[in-house]
Structure formats: C-alpha cells, structure tokens
Design a protein around this motif. Structure first.
Motif, PDB file in Angstrom:
ATOM      1  N   GLY A   1      15.216   3.611 -21.947  1.00  0.00           N
ATOM      2  CA  GLY A   1      13.983   3.334 -21.223  1.00  0.00           C
ATOM      3  C   GLY A   1      12.770   3.362 -22.123  1.00  0.00           C
ATOM      4  O   GLY A   1      12.704   4.139 -23.079  1.00  0.00           O
ATOM      5  N   VAL A   2      11.806   2.521 -21.815  1.00  0.00           N
ATOM      6  CA  VAL A   2      10.579   2.448 -22.607  1.00  0.00           C
ATOM      7  C   VAL A   2       9.354   2.641 -21.720  1.00  0.00           C
ATOM      8  O   VAL A   2       8.260   2.196 -22.049  1.00  0.00           O
ATOM      9  CB  VAL A   2      10.474   1.103 -23.357  1.00  0.00           C
ATOM     10  CG1 VAL A   2      11.505   1.016 -24.460  1.00  0.00           C
ATOM     11  CG2 VAL A   2      10.604  -0.071 -22.392  1.00  0.00           C
ATOM     12  N   ASP A   3       9.552   3.309 -20.610  1.00  0.00           N
ATOM     13  CA  ASP A   3       8.493   3.458 -19.624  1.00  0.00           C
ATOM     14  C   ASP A   3       7.208   4.034 -20.215  1.00  0.00           C
ATOM     15  O   ASP A   3       6.111   3.645 -19.826  1.00  0.00           O
ATOM     16  CB  ASP A   3       8.978   4.366 -18.493  1.00  0.00           C
ATOM     17  CG  ASP A   3       8.578   3.839 -17.135  1.00  0.00           C
ATOM     18  OD1 ASP A   3       8.727   2.625 -16.919  1.00  0.00           O
ATOM     19  OD2 ASP A   3       8.108   4.638 -16.312  1.00  0.00           O
ATOM     20  N   HIS A   4       7.340   4.973 -21.147  1.00  0.00           N
ATOM     21  CA  HIS A   4       6.175   5.635 -21.718  1.00  0.00           C
ATOM     22  C   HIS A   4       5.859   5.154 -23.127  1.00  0.00           C
ATOM     23  O   HIS A   4       4.983   5.714 -23.793  1.00  0.00           O
ATOM     24  CB  HIS A   4       6.392   7.155 -21.735  1.00  0.00           C
ATOM     25  CG  HIS A   4       6.695   7.719 -20.390  1.00  0.00           C
ATOM     26  ND1 HIS A   4       5.780   7.720 -19.366  1.00  0.00           N
ATOM     27  CD2 HIS A   4       7.819   8.277 -19.884  1.00  0.00           C
ATOM     28  CE1 HIS A   4       6.322   8.274 -18.293  1.00  0.00           C
ATOM     29  NE2 HIS A   4       7.561   8.603 -18.574  1.00  0.00           N
ATOM     30  N   GLN A   5       6.573   4.111 -23.572  1.00  0.00           N
ATOM     31  CA  GLN A   5       6.439   3.681 -24.970  1.00  0.00           C
ATOM     32  C   GLN A   5       6.153   2.196 -25.153  1.00  0.00           C
ATOM     33  O   GLN A   5       5.858   1.774 -26.273  1.00  0.00           O
ATOM     34  CB  GLN A   5       7.733   4.043 -25.733  1.00  0.00           C
ATOM     35  CG  GLN A   5       7.984   5.537 -25.813  1.00  0.00           C
ATOM     36  CD  GLN A   5       9.408   5.849 -26.219  1.00  0.00           C
ATOM     37  OE1 GLN A   5      10.340   5.760 -25.419  1.00  0.00           O
ATOM     38  NE2 GLN A   5       9.591   6.195 -27.485  1.00  0.00           N
ATOM     39  N   MET A   6       6.202   1.417 -24.081  1.00  0.00           N
ATOM     40  CA  MET A   6       5.962  -0.015 -24.195  1.00  0.00           C
ATOM     41  C   MET A   6       4.469  -0.316 -24.206  1.00  0.00           C
ATOM     42  O   MET A   6       3.739   0.066 -23.294  1.00  0.00           O
ATOM     43  CB  MET A   6       6.637  -0.769 -23.044  1.00  0.00           C
ATOM     44  CG  MET A   6       6.395  -2.279 -23.066  1.00  0.00           C
ATOM     45  SD  MET A   6       7.049  -3.097 -24.547  1.00  0.00           S
ATOM     46  CE  MET A   6       8.818  -3.061 -24.196  1.00  0.00           C
ATOM     47  N   ALA A   7       4.028  -1.001 -25.237  1.00  0.00           N
ATOM     48  CA  ALA A   7       2.613  -1.343 -25.363  1.00  0.00           C
ATOM     49  C   ALA A   7       2.217  -2.421 -24.357  1.00  0.00           C
ATOM     50  O   ALA A   7       3.005  -3.293 -24.008  1.00  0.00           O
ATOM     51  CB  ALA A   7       2.318  -1.835 -26.774  1.00  0.00           C
ATOM     52  N   THR A   8       0.978  -2.333 -23.889  1.00  0.00           N
ATOM     53  CA  THR A   8       0.374  -3.401 -23.108  1.00  0.00           C
ATOM     54  C   THR A   8      -0.341  -4.327 -24.080  1.00  0.00           C
ATOM     55  O   THR A   8      -1.117  -3.865 -24.920  1.00  0.00           O
ATOM     56  CB  THR A   8      -0.634  -2.834 -22.094  1.00  0.00           C
ATOM     57  OG1 THR A   8       0.043  -1.951 -21.195  1.00  0.00           O
ATOM     58  CG2 THR A   8      -1.290  -3.950 -21.299  1.00  0.00           C
TER      59      THR A   8
END
Length: 268
Positions: free
Chosen positions: A242-249
């Motif tokens: 999961g990248v919920d807290h790590q994916m850049a906008t």
C-alpha cells in the motif's frame, strides 16, 4: 556500470520483512487496511487540511508514515559515504553537486513539496528532512561508478513554522526491480541532521504512474521505459503493501516541470 541494483534489493529485504509481518497481523485482527493503489492510477488523497494540520476522513490525525529501508545508497554515513556532514548539504536546489564538483543532473524539473507533522496532527516546526534519489540513468551519486564523485540529488531542508519545506530536483529515472521513488529521512532538528545524528524515521515517496509515463517519454529517459514496464506498485517490494501515506500528489507538465506534494506524520 558495475553497480547491481538487484543486489541492493536483496540488501533491503531484512528491513522490510518486519513491516510485512506487522501488516499481516493487523489484517488478522480484523482492522481495515487501505488496499494498495492500482498501478494505473494516481492514488487519491484521504486527508483534509485545515488550519495548518491534516486529518483523515473521520477527523483523526494522520497515521505516521511507514518506516522503510534506506536502501544501499543512503549517503548518511551508515555504510560509508556521508553527505550529511559535508558543508553545502543544507540547500533547497539539489540538482547540482557541491564542493569539488559543480556538475548538474539532467532531467525534467521536479519540485518536491513536503509538509511534516507530529503524530498529533500539528506541524513539526524545525524538523529536518534529508532527501535523496537516483538520477536520470538510475544511478546514485556517491556510489554508482558513473557518478561516484558527485553528490547531486541529495540535500537537507528545515521545516518552517507550518511544517513545510521544499526541494528543487529532477525527476528520477526508473531502474530494474523498483517502482520510481524518492528516499528521505526525518530528523528532529537541523543540527541533528547535519551531524548524521539520531533520526526519527526513514521512508520513501512513490511517484504516480501517469506522471512517470509522461516524463519517461522525453529525451534521456529511454531506459526507464523498459525498466518501469517490468514492475508495478503491486510487485514493488516497498510499496506492494500500500502507498496510502506515501503516494505524491502531482501537478504541472513536462514543459514547465512537475511538483510532487506529500503531507505526512512522524512520531514526535
């Protein structure tokens, strides 16, 4: 190039095993975990920003960002080279080397906007972030043969009163076995960071697939097209849980450059 990035991935496994096991246990306890974002989309935000702090949809503070491996090329003194204690490491624009070399890394411009919070949702004013990533060829300065004498694409910044800080860099290439990413370490203060002292956490920022494909279609990123085609977020050993807290906008475009933004929490 004589460096072997696959060897580096094996080096990372020990750090990651503990995290996977912890997530498995949480799942078994009946807790709801957000699934890994599909590799064909840019992850959607689950945070709301109000009065200098961010919360989840239910109004609670952000969960702390996952601890990740620093990988084999940290340049923080933990395995040899140490950029943190070098004069010049504290800078916002990390595109050029400092010291004995002034070579500038090539690539599409990327601004990295970070907001650091405590685990209570308040801005972590004065926190220091050391950030680094590979160049357009997938090489890491201070380590890889082609750029061993460079220290570009590494820098330290101090968070302001709102917990915000910024780096100006270039979009990293994709190398074999990893999804495009950026490494960073968080320290409680600038003084602690520049003596390579005790850090609070080490993590990684993921870059969205759509933006990566746009950038990798430009001059200089040819190898990244093939490397990225052989992996996905679901296969990546760091981001597959999961990248919920790590994916850049992301915002911007190839011509004017992109901005990658991330708000995250750390213990403090």
């Amino acid at each position: 190039m004589t460096d072997n990035h696959d060897r580096g991935l094996q080096f990372d496994l020990a750090t990651l095993i503990g995290r996977r096991r912890a997530l498995t246990l949480l799942g078994g306890a009946g807790l709801t975990l957000v699934a890994c974002a599909p590799s064909t989309t840019t992850a959607t935000s689950t945070t709301t920003t109000t009065a200098g702090s961010s919360t989840t949809a239910d109004g609670s503070p952000l969960e702390t960002i996952p601890e990740e491996t620093a990988g084999p090329y940290p340049g923080d003194g933990s395995n040899g080279p140490n950029a943190l204690t070098q004069s010049g490491i504290v800078r916002s624009d990390i595109r050029s080397s400092f010291g004995s070399s002034t070579r500038t890394a090539e690539g599409v411009q990327l601004t990295i906007d970070l907001t650091v919070q405590n685990d209570d949702g308040k801005p972590f004013a004065g926190a220091a972030v050391y950030l680094w990533h590979c160049d357009i060829n997938g090489d890491y300065s201070m380590y890889s043969d082609r750029v061993k004498n460079e220290n570009f694409l590494r820098g330290v910044q101090e968070a302001d009163s709102s917990g915000k800080l910024k780096f100006v860099s270039v979009f990293p290439g994709a190398y074999s076995g990893r999804w495009p990413h950026i490494h960073f370490e968080v320290y409680p203060s600038l003084a602690e960071a520049t003596k390579a002292g005790n850090k609070i956490t080490t993590s990684q920022l993921a870059l969205p697939e759509t933006t990566c494909k746009e950038v990798y279609g430009t001059t200089g990123y040819t190898a990244s097209v093939q490397n990225m085609s052989r992996t996905s977020l679901k296969q990546d050993m760091v981001f597959r849980d999961g990248v919920d807290h790590q994916m850049a906008t992301m915002s911007g475009d190839v011509g004017s450059g992109y901005t990658a933004s991330l708000t995250f929490a750390v213990e403090g």
